[in-house]
Design an enzyme around this catalytic site. Structure first.
Site, PDB file in Angstrom:
ATOM      1  N   MET A 187     -70.044  38.288  16.715  1.00 46.50           N
ATOM      2  CA  MET A 187     -69.918  38.301  17.945  1.00 46.50           C
ATOM      3  C   MET A 187     -70.050  39.860  18.538  1.00 46.50           C
ATOM      4  SD  MET A 187     -68.882  37.339  20.893  1.00 46.50           S
ATOM      5  CE  MET A 187     -68.795  38.311  22.296  1.00 46.50           C
TER       6      MET A 187
ATOM      7  N   GLU B 152     -77.002  41.263  17.059  1.00 43.06           N
ATOM      8  CA  GLU B 152     -75.750  41.596  17.905  1.00 43.06           C
ATOM      9  C   GLU B 152     -76.005  43.042  18.225  1.00 43.06           C
ATOM     10  OE1 GLU B 152     -73.958  39.159  18.532  1.00 43.06           O
ATOM     11  OE2 GLU B 152     -74.481  37.921  16.986  1.00 43.06           O
TER      12      GLU B 152
HETATM   13 ZN   LIG Z   1     -75.886  36.473  20.670  1.00 43.40          ZN
END
Ligand SMILES: [Zn+2]
Length: 854
Positions: free
Chosen positions: A266, A301
């Protein structure tokens, strides 16, 4: 209670309030956490009186408006919201609430992974932490203070730059750290981490000369496994500066690896949180594929800092705006750093295995969906991988230079905003002068388009007649023709390339003429897979293209299509086509890059074969593929063995292209040889397991042994287990190998393995390795006694109570229901009905199963 409300894109309305600043204080305790949330708000819509905040299962301690404690008559709390009545134009609101991360098994919001506090807020996790306007178009400046017991949680992290350390906070033994993120961001990018973590550090100087501190945090003792991730991060930072002119914008960039994580990673601003599978690696425990995966996800990311964070999505229907673009960026990065030919083929393979299947199922949706019940169900191969293909097509249509001009314009024009896919296409169009209006159908239609190719040659003129076949939408609605670039070339019979060009396809049917040709040319079409379509072409000289095509993708495609055709004629009951066998022998002798050659030698996957069948019967598909594999193994045994020995360097742990290429070719050859389960192959696999020093070699050797009659299988697996049982990431491989096995009794072993001390149903990676891999073991999942279906259905129901997102991921295995043969369909239906009638089923699983059944 279930909330199965469907949300529609057409219902979007602008936020009624802005949150200009937010100040968060987290008091972390072993049993609970106290969150103090102070927001500076401003009314944007004069007609709105009440501030309606998203809040999930709120346990409110106190509520202040401009320093005055509010009486209960001034607000309303429901299961999903906190509504503050009659608020002024501008105001400060202070909310204190209590949460229980220790009991959070859904892994959304604030939760505990082992002893580490961490967060996952995309798309809607933040509302379970504290009441907020939890939607991506509300961007705010965050200041966060994290307070916890110093000895247990020495590392306290949040987004942005570190501004203050508080040695003692109230009681002795507790400390705090404050973080400030100057860049406005939506709540889904908020992150917090607290724990006793090890770390490695490095630094990067940006093109403008700013020094950035880089840290990667992990469980104590794993620090040495973070070096590949750190190297990848620096490569990504440099690449984004050179390729897109994008620099990093904070003083610090932190990455934290945790074991319990629903997704891959994330991109929280300045504080990425990763599934440890995409951070930790060393030569002893990670495969070459793991190393490549880490490089790609770390870069992905990082690239989000501009495509996702600085410019974000207006609403979740726009998810592909950030994901399609960022996947395209990470694919280009990997292609630049490694073999571009291999990268392209791997990307297309992944697209076909997952996305094409999705597009042919009842859960098909456009890359920009029109509605959802659970947004978690739309983090799909369609939104990501097909989304990347859509960006790639625009890149092809614009050309490298115009594409860069267009992305520069996009960054300049929309920085700091929450925008839509239309805004992105506008920038592409505006900077290049190319009208992309007709291109937008790619965002709104589902299903994989087909292109029928008719060829004709007469009087020196080659005629190419192209007809688009567009599948209907899931609801039966007709869909429009697509606009796309189609790369093609023509070859003379002696193998010389006559011409290569990019056609622009936009109509249902169109004809292209190629004149003044001395003889009938050979066509190479959809080179580089320039459009994500299915080409239907008859009378193709596959052997010619395997020999002469100058495009690495279409050459690969020819070998795959030739193999598919050969296996399909076996399914029909024909004999083996010796022309294919001969062409395959030609590839064995080919002098090309070893990793590319390994791909050329691979037979089509069961999933690819399955997609081309009208009615699926896996027993027949497996039978035909095994028959061809055995024939190749027998025919070319000597050649294959020679190739194996030539490329087998058991003591090399190098990660350069040469060493990895050799490993990949040698292991491909070993797998082909294994189709003829001879003692020679068993000995090779045994020796490879015993003497090789890489995980890549060990895993392939184990797999070959597991699927052979060798008695050494037991010895090798026991040895592997004893060595690695403490290392979850390696145990994932162990469980996967056993779940994917073709040997009798797999299901019984899978059931038993759930009791293994290395297995934990709360860790998504382990569930995916054991249960998820079993659900893709078509041979046993689709067993004719229904046992595979029953087992997976029961697991879905059980896991849904712990982690609905993980359960709905498993439910995807049932997507091929429609195409199964009648016998399997009856069995499948029984289990699907059993799942959907389960009490208090999550909306995640409900949405998937309901679509499959209706
Ligand atoms: Zn992504």
């Amino acid at each position: 209670m279930n909330k199965r409300k469907e949300i529609f894109l057409k219902d979007y309305t602008k936020p009624a309030f802005a949150i200009e600043r937010v100040d968060l204080v987290f008091d972390l305790y072993e049993e609970y956490v106290i969150v103090t949330n102070t927001m500076e708000c401003k009314k944007l819509d004069a007609k709105t009186d009440d501030l309606n905040l998203h809040a999930r299962d709120l346990e409110l301690e106190s509520l202040h408006l401009n320093d005055l404690q509010l009486q209960e008559s001034r607000y309303v709390v429901t299961e999903e919201s906190l509504c503050v009545l009659n608020v002024p134009e501008t105001f400060r609101i202070k909310i204190v609430n209590k949460i229980y991360p220790q009991n959070n098994t859904e892994l959304e919001g604030l939760y505990k992974s082992g002893d580490i506090f961490c967060t996952q807020n995309e798309p809607e996790g933040f509302r379970s932490i504290t009441p907020y306007l939890d939607r991506p178009d509300v961007m705010s400046v965050f200041t966060t203070t994290v307070i916890a017991e110093k000895e247990k949680y020495p590392v306290l992290l949040s987004n942005g730059n570190k501004t203050q350390c508080h040695e003692f906070f109230n009681d002795k033994g507790r400390h705090g750290v404050s973080w400030h993120d100057p860049h406005p961001k939506p709540s889904y990018l908020f992150a917090l981490v607290a724990g006793n973590l090890g770390s490695i550090s490095d630094e990067f100087t940006t093109a403008s000369g700013n020094l950035v501190a880089l840290n990667i945090y992990c469980d104590l003792g794993n620090e040495s496994k973070c070096t590949h991730a750190m190297k990848s991060l620096k490569e990504a930072m440099l690449w984004d500066e050179e390729k897109y002119g994008r620099e990093y914008d904070l003083d610090i960039y932190n990455i934290v690896a945790v074991d319990s994580f629903n997704m891959g990673a994330m991109e929280n601003k300045g504080l990425n949180i990763f599934n440890s599978a995409y951070v930790l690696a060393d030569e002893d425990t990670a495969t070459d594929a793991n190393f490549m995966g880490i490089q790609s996800v770390i870069a992905h990311e990082y690239f989000h800092n501009w495509t996702g964070n600085r410019i974000t999505c207006r609403d979740w229907f726009q998810l592909t705006l950030k994901e399609g673009l960022t996947v395209f960026r990470d694919q280009s990065f990997s292609a630049d750093l490694n073999s571009a030919a291999v990268q392209r083929i791997e990307d297309v393979k992944a697209l076909r295995e997952r996305q094409f299947v999705e597009h042919a199922s009842p859960t098909a949706h456009p890359i920009q969906p029109k509605s959802y019940i659970s947004m978690n169900n739309f983090y799909t191969a369609t939104v990501y991988e097909k989304g990347a293909e859509v960006i790639r097509m625009m890149h092809t249509l614009l050309g490298e230079q115009n594409y860069r001009k267009a992305t520069d314009l996009y960054f300049e024009h929309f920085d700091g905003q929450a925008v839509t896919t239309d805004d992105f296409v506008w920038a592409m169009s505006e900077a290049s002068g190319i009208d992309l209006e007709p291109f937008k159908v790619w965002y709104h239609q589902s299903g994989t388009p087909k292109l029928h190719v008719h060829k004709n040659f007469a009087k020196g003129v080659f005629t190419l007649e192209l007809t688009q076949e567009i599948p209907n939408a899931v609801n039966g609605a007709k869909q429009r023709a697509y606009f796309y670039p189609l790369k093609m070339a023509l070859f003379a019979k002696d193998g010389k390339e006559i011409l290569a060009k990019t056609l622009s396809i936009s109509k249902m049917q169109e004809t292209f003429l190629f004149e003044n040709l001395a003889e009938e040319p050979i066509l190479s079409i959809n080179r580089d897979f320039s459009a994500p379509i299915i080409v239907q072409e008859e009378h193709v000289d596959f052997a010619f293209l395997m020999q002469y095509d100058t495009n690495s993708f279409t050459r690969y495609e020819a070998s795959q299509n030739f193999a598919l055709q050969t296996i399909e004629s076996l399914i029909q009951g024909d004999a083996i086509n010796e022309a294919f066998v001969k062409a395959y022998g030609y590839i064995l002798d080919l002098d090309v890059d070893t990793s590319y050659k390994a791909l050329l030698l691979e037979l089509p996957s069961i999933s690819t074969l399955m997609q081309r069948q009208k009615v699926i019967d896996f027993d027949v598909i497996y039978g035909a593929k095994e028959q061809l594999a055995q024939h190749l193994a027998v025919t070319y045994e000597a050649k294959l063995l020679a190739l194996y020995r030539e490329n087998h360097e058991p003591q090399s742990q190098h990660l350069d292209a040469d060493a990895m290429g050799k490993r990949s070719l040698k292991n491909r050859v070993l797998r082909i040889l294994a189709a003829k389960d001879s003692s020679v192959v068993q000995e090779l696999a045994q020796k490879q397991y015993d003497t090789s020093v890489t995980m890549t070699d060990r895993v392939v050797a184990l797999d070959v042994l597991e699927n052979s009659a060798s008695d050494y299988r037991k010895v090798a697996f026991e040895d592997f287990y004893a060595k690695y049982k403490e290392q979850t990431l390696v145990m994932n491989k162990y469980f996967s190998l056993l779940s994917a096995s073709h040997r009798e009794g797999v299901l019984q072993r899978v059931i038993q393995l759930q009791e293994d001390s290395a297995y934990d149903e709360k860790v998504p990676n382990l569930v995916r390795s054991l249960i998820g891999v079993f659900a893709r073991n078509y041979k046993y999942f689709h067993a004719k006694d229904g046992s595979g279906y029953k087992f997976v259905a029961e697991k879905i129901i059980a896991i849904d109570k712990i982690n609905p997102q993980m359960a709905s991921g498993l439910a995807g295995a049932f997507k091929i229901y429609d195409k199964m043969n009648e016998e399997n369909k009856v069995l499948l239906k029984k289990e699907l009905e059993c799942i959907i009638s389960t009490q208090s089923l999550s909306k995640n699983v409900f949405e998937i199963i309901d679509k499959i059944l209706n």
